[in-house]
Scaffold this motif. Structure first.
Motif, PDB file in Angstrom:
ATOM      1  N   ILE A   1      -5.813  10.930  -0.284  1.00  0.00           N
ATOM      2  CA  ILE A   1      -6.424  10.130  -1.346  1.00  0.00           C
ATOM      3  C   ILE A   1      -7.840   9.764  -0.925  1.00  0.00           C
ATOM      4  O   ILE A   1      -8.077   9.325   0.207  1.00  0.00           O
TER       5      ILE A   1
ATOM      6  N   VAL B   1     -11.172   7.300  -1.344  1.00  0.00           N
ATOM      7  CA  VAL B   1     -11.259   5.872  -1.597  1.00  0.00           C
ATOM      8  C   VAL B   1     -12.706   5.429  -1.761  1.00  0.00           C
ATOM      9  O   VAL B   1     -13.610   5.921  -1.077  1.00  0.00           O
TER      10      VAL B   1
ATOM     11  N   THR C   1      -7.165   1.032   5.640  1.00  0.00           N
ATOM     12  CA  THR C   1      -7.034   1.589   4.297  1.00  0.00           C
ATOM     13  C   THR C   1      -7.593   3.002   4.235  1.00  0.00           C
ATOM     14  O   THR C   1      -7.017   3.888   3.584  1.00  0.00           O
TER      15      THR C   1
ATOM     16  N   THR D   1     -10.853   0.475  -4.772  1.00  0.00           N
ATOM     17  CA  THR D   1     -10.280  -0.814  -4.394  1.00  0.00           C
ATOM     18  C   THR D   1     -11.304  -1.918  -4.634  1.00  0.00           C
ATOM     19  O   THR D   1     -12.512  -1.677  -4.632  1.00  0.00           O
TER      20      THR D   1
ATOM     21  N   SER E   1      -2.390  10.147   2.844  1.00  0.00           N
ATOM     22  CA  SER E   1      -1.813  10.547   1.553  1.00  0.00           C
ATOM     23  C   SER E   1      -2.716  11.497   0.771  1.00  0.00           C
ATOM     24  O   SER E   1      -2.460  11.763  -0.399  1.00  0.00           O
TER      25      SER E   1
ATOM     26  N   THR F   1      -5.088   6.021   3.175  1.00  0.00           N
ATOM     27  CA  THR F   1      -5.393   6.887   2.043  1.00  0.00           C
ATOM     28  C   THR F   1      -5.565   8.336   2.509  1.00  0.00           C
ATOM     29  O   THR F   1      -5.126   9.267   1.826  1.00  0.00           O
TER      30      THR F   1
ATOM     31  N   GLN G   1       0.807  -1.222   0.000  1.00  0.00           N
ATOM     32  CA  GLN G   1       0.000   0.000   0.000  1.00  0.00           C
ATOM     33  C   GLN G   1       0.840   1.272   0.000  1.00  0.00           C
ATOM     34  O   GLN G   1       0.544   2.218  -0.733  1.00  0.00           O
TER      35      GLN G   1
ATOM     36  N   TYR H   1       0.460   4.022  -2.956  1.00  0.00           N
ATOM     37  CA  TYR H   1      -0.055   5.369  -2.759  1.00  0.00           C
ATOM     38  C   TYR H   1       0.997   6.418  -3.126  1.00  0.00           C
ATOM     39  O   TYR H   1       0.652   7.506  -3.615  1.00  0.00           O
TER      40      TYR H   1
ATOM     41  N   ASN I   1     -12.868  10.911   3.614  1.00  0.00           N
ATOM     42  CA  ASN I   1     -12.238  10.511   2.352  1.00  0.00           C
ATOM     43  C   ASN I   1     -12.732   9.144   1.892  1.00  0.00           C
ATOM     44  O   ASN I   1     -12.497   8.752   0.748  1.00  0.00           O
TER      45      ASN I   1
END
Length: 706
Positions: free
Chosen positions: A477, A479, A468, A443, A475, A472, A426, A430, A496
């Motif tokens: 991100i 998801v 996860t 995912t 970072s 994320t 991971q 990422y 997120n």
């Protein structure tokens, strides 16, 4: 002899104390009331009512531990307290701008005489639209680590309610709903997807309707570090008993915990009308506030992508047709391309161009990375590395091209359910995403989980999903998780975590018996109670044979085209896919205008009409704008839906653009007939929408400039 006499005297004193238990404790909010009691036998119970009507009859509470000394035996009530909370908070994104969190909390303190005074708290929160409760194990001497074997949580129904249910499969939620009486629940005849279920076990959220007009939804909130809760149905007594997903050891263990710890909230939403159930924010309110200190990078959006063309057999995820990758070694260019690979540079540019032309923010690309040939459900540990593209996918060129067009590419990580492999990779995955301009990832967890024996909905995987979401977020991100456990409101804590699949989505229309027309009228009352769903609406080429006549014979989407538009309003998600191919949309750009216009983030939501399994009409106000968007859908029956427009701003005139089923439209015989009309309306106006069998209508309301 003296020891035996002492024990008998002690037990006699305990039973006398239990028999003299205080008056049952209560908590109330408006029409909803909760009663807690410890009976003469020492077992704690609760009951819920809505006004004079019972919702849950007296039902047991308790936790069983693997050491046999859990809180499933006689307990003593040693204290309680209540408090009232009334606050308002703002979600990062959502269906409304402000959410009121108003409840009365009752906390009961219990002691277990048979196990050196172990302590358990049960916390109830009573809202105007239902009840949430959970078990809390405080820090205490003699109880540090413990293993939950079962819960004794019951939901004893007062009648043989109408129920909307899917089988209690520990590994999949992708079933069509059955509507039956509770006494008729039987999953045995249903074709299994990955079934590990008893014949009378069902999934939550479970939607119920009583004969005296109550709508009841049973689910859970804030599922963290614990397995998902299913329900075992007693078809004779109409009692529902919790069933936790077991781990891989085969011992029946469900959760490994350390005090202080608590379970997720068990939730009961209740109302005397169906729209109020859909409007409930009880589950969200039971989740913790966001863990993220800065959220400006989280951007709700629409997207298109290289996806549907694989489902309709126009393209493939894999680059080559061989599975003997040892012949290629690490040189993937040695594989002979099959000529059908969808995620090639030129094709992705085509989607980027379409997205840019129609103000669509994202382009999802599935099948971009090496490994698809090597999967084939072989239960292999390492299939994907999440950083190596196929030879025909130019990461750097597509990054440049998308940025020049003002579009973001959405990453896809299919884990092949080799979750340990994904977790090892991971961090690198990422980093690769951020280096190449990707801000969102979809995912996937298709297949049996590796390590072998864990379930998609067990504690081990529940922890992976939360892990996860946190990784994320670290970072920056966003998801979207597919084949994950059904959501329980954790998007409040991890905003997120934009969407889940976790149900039978639109793609089932492409390669199975499909979704019945009632499916989308049930999902908001079941799957969507816990959070947004990536349902992938917007299919315009309803009859799929045109894509590949040989492989799609007789297959079609089980809605009209107009209903696909309405789903953008009735099926909430901050990530909404326009799922069809650009060439399908280019034939109907007048209808595509609604998809281009409709927002994905809202200031207000009103449920105007609803009945699970029959129909749904929802209207939403765009975030920061005086624009409203309406979606109305029906099951297999035609319907005439009157709509009062009193939600519009008084004194303001609006242009209503109505995307409706056309003359003779029918999901089976004439699914692509639609008509678009315009009229000027205000808050005193009304519309009558004509919904075809399996059909719907979508309406945009934009202010007319004075």
């Amino acid at each position: 002899m003296r020891t035996t006499l002492f024990v008998l005297l002690l037990l006699n004193a305990w039973y006398r104390a239990a028999a003299q238990a205080p008056t049952p404790l209560t908590a109330r909010q408006d029409k909803v009331s909760l009663t807690f009691a410890v009976g003469p036998d020492g077992y704690p119970t609760y009951a819920v009512s809505y006004g004079p009507k019972p919702v849950i009859n007296s039902s047991r509470l308790g936790l069983s531990f693997a050491d046999g000394r859990g809180f499933d035996g006689p307990l003593v009530l040693v204290g309680s307290e209540t408090k009232d909370v009334d606050e308002t908070w703002q979600p990062v994104w959502g269906e409304v701008r402000n959410i009121r969190n108003h409840y009365q909390q009752l906390t009961v303190h219990l002691r277990q005489p048979a196990a050196t005074g172990r302590k358990l708290d049960v916390v109830f929160r009573v809202f105007a639209d239902g009840v949430g409760f959970r078990y809390e194990v405080p820090a205490q001497p003699g109880l540090a680590y413990f293993t939950v074997q079962d819960e004794q949580t019951e939901f004893n129904l007062p009648g043989n309610h109408k129920a909307f249910w899917i089988p209690g499969d520990y590994d999949s939620n992708e079933y069509a709903y059955t509507t039956s009486r509770v006494s008729e629940v039987n999953t045995a005849p249903i074709e299994a997807i990955q079934m590990k279920s008893a014949p009378n076990r069902v999934q939550t959220p479970l939607m119920l309707k009583s004969d005296d007009g109550l709508y009841v939804n049973i689910h859970e909130a804030a599922l963290v570090n614990y397995p998902a809760m299913f329900l075992n149905v007693n078809v004779q007594t109409f009692s529902l008993t919790s069933q936790l997903v077991p781990d891989a050891t085969g011992t029946g263990a469900k959760a490994y915990l350390q005090a202080p710890e608590h379970t997720p909230w068990r939730t009961i939403v209740v109302a005397d009308n169906a729209p109020a159930v859909l409007a409930s924010k009880l589950i969200l309110n039971l989740n913790e506030p966001t863990k993220l200190t800065e959220t400006s990078w989280i951007t709700p959006q629409k997207f298109v992508g290289v996806w549907w063309e694989m489902h309709v057999n126009r393209a493939s995820w894999n680059y080559a047709d061989t599975s003997n990758l040892k012949l290629a070694g690490t040189n993937w260019a040695r594989l002979k391309p099959n000529g059908h690979h969808g995620a090639n540079t030129a094709n992705v540019k085509r989607y980027i161009d379409f997205a840019a032309q129609h103000h669509i923010a994202g382009v999802l690309v599935e099948g971009w990375n090496v490994g698809w040939e090597d999967w084939a459900n072989n239960w292999k540990e390492e299939v994907f590395d999440f950083v190596t593209p196929y030879p025909d996918y130019d990461v750097d060129e597509l990054q440049r091209y998308a940025a020049a067009k003002g579009v973001k590419i959405i990453m896809h990580h299919e884990t092949s359910s080799s979750v340990t492999n994904y977790e090892r990779r991971q961090d690198a995955a990422y980093r690769f995403m951020k280096q190449h301009g990707y801000d969102a990832v979809k995912t996937g967890y298709v297949g049996r989980i590796i390590p072998r024996g864990e379930h998609h909905d067990g504690q081990w995987m529940v922890n992976h999903y939360a892990h996860t979401a946190q990784l994320t977020a670290d970072s920056h991100i966003m998801v979207d998780m597919h084949e994950a456990v059904r959501p329980t409101g954790l998007h409040r804590t991890y905003p997120n975590w934009m969407a889940n699949e976790a149900a039978r989505g639109n793609e089932f229309n492409a390669w199975s018996s499909g979704n019945p027309p009632e499916h989308e009228t049930i999902l908001p009352f079941t799957r969507l109670m816990g959070g947004p769903m990536d349902y992938t609406p917007g299919i315009f080429q309803i009859q799929l044979e045109s894509w590949n006549p040989a492989r799609n014979k007789g297959r079609q989407v089980h809605t009209t085209l107009a209903k696909q538009l309405a789903l953008y309003v009735t099926m909430y998600s901050p990530l909404q896919m326009a799922a069809d191919l650009p060439e399908a949309y280019n034939k109907h750009l007048d209808a595509f205008q609604f998809i281009e216009d409709v927002p994905v983030d809202w200031d207000d939501t009103r449920i105007l009409a609803a009945e699970p399994g029959d129909y749904l009409t929802t209207v939403r106000k765009a975030k920061g704008k005086d624009e409203w968007y309406l979606g109305s859908i029906t099951d297999e029956n035609p319907r005439q839906q009157p709509v009062k427009l009193d939600f519009l701003t008084p004194g303001q005139r609006y242009e209503a653009i109505i995307y409706a089923d056309g003359k003779g439209a029918n999901w089976q015989k004439n699914p692509m007939a639609y008509r678009i009309s315009r009229q000027v309306v205000d808050s005193k106006s009304a519309l009558t929408l004509q919904l075809a069998p399996g059909g719907g209508a979508a309406v945009s309301f934009k202010p007319v400039k004075k």
